[in-house]
Scaffold this motif. Structure first.
Motif, mmCIF file in Angstrom:
data_model
loop_
_atom_site.group_PDB
_atom_site.id
_atom_site.type_symbol
_atom_site.label_atom_id
_atom_site.label_comp_id
_atom_site.label_asym_id
_atom_site.label_seq_id
_atom_site.Cartn_x
_atom_site.Cartn_y
_atom_site.Cartn_z
ATOM 1 N N ASN A 34 0.853 -1.192 0.000
ATOM 2 C CA ASN A 34 0.000 0.000 0.000
ATOM 3 C C ASN A 34 0.885 1.237 0.000
ATOM 4 O O ASN A 34 2.084 1.165 0.243
ATOM 5 C CB ASN A 34 -0.975 -0.015 1.189
ATOM 6 C CG ASN A 34 -0.265 -0.024 2.518
ATOM 7 O OD1 ASN A 34 0.526 0.856 2.828
ATOM 8 N ND2 ASN A 34 -0.558 -1.040 3.333
ATOM 9 N N SER A 35 0.300 2.376 -0.305
ATOM 10 C CA SER A 35 1.097 3.597 -0.453
ATOM 11 C C SER A 35 1.677 4.087 0.865
ATOM 12 O O SER A 35 2.757 4.683 0.880
ATOM 13 C CB SER A 35 0.265 4.693 -1.109
ATOM 14 O OG SER A 35 0.117 4.384 -2.469
ATOM 15 N N TRP A 38 4.752 2.104 1.253
ATOM 16 C CA TRP A 38 5.741 2.561 0.268
ATOM 17 C C TRP A 38 6.444 3.824 0.766
ATOM 18 O O TRP A 38 7.663 3.914 0.770
ATOM 19 C CB TRP A 38 5.053 2.818 -1.070
ATOM 20 C CG TRP A 38 6.011 3.146 -2.176
ATOM 21 C CD1 TRP A 38 6.552 4.365 -2.454
ATOM 22 C CD2 TRP A 38 6.570 2.244 -3.125
ATOM 23 N NE1 TRP A 38 7.397 4.286 -3.531
ATOM 24 C CE2 TRP A 38 7.424 2.991 -3.964
ATOM 25 C CE3 TRP A 38 6.427 0.876 -3.357
ATOM 26 C CZ2 TRP A 38 8.126 2.410 -5.021
ATOM 27 C CZ3 TRP A 38 7.119 0.314 -4.412
ATOM 28 C CH2 TRP A 38 7.960 1.082 -5.219
ATOM 29 N N ASP A 39 5.640 4.810 1.206
ATOM 30 C CA ASP A 39 6.210 6.074 1.679
ATOM 31 C C ASP A 39 7.041 5.875 2.948
ATOM 32 O O ASP A 39 8.086 6.506 3.119
ATOM 33 C CB ASP A 39 5.108 7.106 1.927
ATOM 34 C CG ASP A 39 4.444 7.547 0.626
ATOM 35 O OD1 ASP A 39 5.082 7.454 -0.443
ATOM 36 O OD2 ASP A 39 3.281 7.989 0.684
ATOM 37 N N THR A 96 0.268 -0.853 -6.475
ATOM 38 C CA THR A 96 -0.075 -0.683 -5.067
ATOM 39 C C THR A 96 -1.584 -0.818 -4.914
ATOM 40 O O THR A 96 -2.307 -0.903 -5.901
ATOM 41 C CB THR A 96 0.349 0.707 -4.531
ATOM 42 O OG1 THR A 96 -0.435 1.713 -5.187
ATOM 43 C CG2 THR A 96 1.829 0.951 -4.753
ATOM 44 N N GLU A 98 -3.320 1.550 -3.733
ATOM 45 C CA GLU A 98 -3.838 2.907 -3.849
ATOM 46 C C GLU A 98 -4.693 3.059 -5.109
ATOM 47 O O GLU A 98 -4.433 2.423 -6.131
ATOM 48 C CB GLU A 98 -2.677 3.898 -3.898
ATOM 49 C CG GLU A 98 -3.097 5.342 -3.920
ATOM 50 C CD GLU A 98 -1.911 6.292 -3.919
ATOM 51 O OE1 GLU A 98 -2.149 7.504 -3.958
ATOM 52 O OE2 GLU A 98 -0.755 5.835 -3.878
ATOM 53 N N ARG A 110 3.770 2.741 -8.402
ATOM 54 C CA ARG A 110 4.762 3.586 -7.725
ATOM 55 C C ARG A 110 6.154 3.283 -8.253
ATOM 56 O O ARG A 110 6.412 2.262 -8.857
ATOM 57 C CB ARG A 110 4.721 3.326 -6.211
ATOM 58 C CG ARG A 110 3.421 3.639 -5.510
ATOM 59 C CD ARG A 110 3.051 5.105 -5.486
ATOM 60 N NE ARG A 110 4.042 5.958 -4.891
ATOM 61 C CZ ARG A 110 4.079 6.342 -3.627
ATOM 62 N NH1 ARG A 110 3.148 5.940 -2.786
ATOM 63 N NH2 ARG A 110 5.030 7.143 -3.183
ATOM 64 N N ARG A 125 4.338 8.641 -8.162
ATOM 65 C CA ARG A 125 3.006 8.034 -8.044
ATOM 66 C C ARG A 125 2.325 8.271 -9.383
ATOM 67 O O ARG A 125 2.091 9.396 -9.766
ATOM 68 C CB ARG A 125 2.269 8.714 -6.902
ATOM 69 C CG ARG A 125 0.880 8.285 -6.688
ATOM 70 C CD ARG A 125 0.250 9.095 -5.539
ATOM 71 N NE ARG A 125 0.511 8.447 -4.266
ATOM 72 C CZ ARG A 125 1.251 8.950 -3.287
ATOM 73 N NH1 ARG A 125 1.836 10.115 -3.423
ATOM 74 N NH2 ARG A 125 1.420 8.300 -2.156
#
Length: 149
Positions: A34-35, A38-39, A96, A98, A110, A125
């Motif tokens: 998921n984002s 990722w972040d 992802t 998202e 991503r 993104r």
């Protein structure tokens, strides 16, 4: 891992299903990245950045590959390996969980990929077209499973 093949040419829905069923272990579950994760990974990698060339933060790291490495990670350089995490900016975009608000382009990928060192970077993104509600497959898109312990 370094010696496995890249699993690309899958739709976003296929990537989610493969990620959920990739491991059969009662100690953890797996899912599509998921984002938020990722972040968080990018933030972690920036903190522990051990690359020789740190002229750009890891979030702005662009692809170091000029062609798809079908097996393993970026063998041309280890500049995209931090804390044993590889290629968030290099080999392929990654699906992802998202979503994007567009009706026709609602799946989000991503990172960057091997053939785009100009615009794509680790923190990128990008939305992608959809086919029957699932992101379309492409040789430049793969996925990264997330493990829940």
């Amino acid at each position: 891992t370094a010696d496995n093949y890249v699993y690309n040419c899958v739709t976003q829905a296929q990537a989610a299903n493969l990620s959920r069923n990739m491991y059969s272990d009662s100690n953890f579950e797996s899912d599509l990245m998921n984002s938020y994760a990722w972040d968080t990974a990018i933030t972690f990698l920036q903190k522990f950045d051990n690359r020789a060339d740190k002229t750009k933060p890891y979030s702005k790291q662009k692809s170091l590959n000029t062609s798809l490495e079908e097996k393993g990670t970026n063998k041309l350089s280890t500049q995209d390996k931090i804390c044993n995490i590889y290629d968030m900016a290099s080999n392929t975009y990654e699906w992802t969980t998202e979503t994007y608000s567009s009706t026709n382009n609602h799946c989000v990928k991503r990172g960057g990929y091997y053939n785009d060192s100009t615009y794509s970077c680790t923190s990128c993104r990008n939305f992608n077209y959809s086919t029957n509600g699932s992101g379309g497959s492409s040789g430049s898109i793969s996925f990264r499973p997330l493990l829940y312990l």
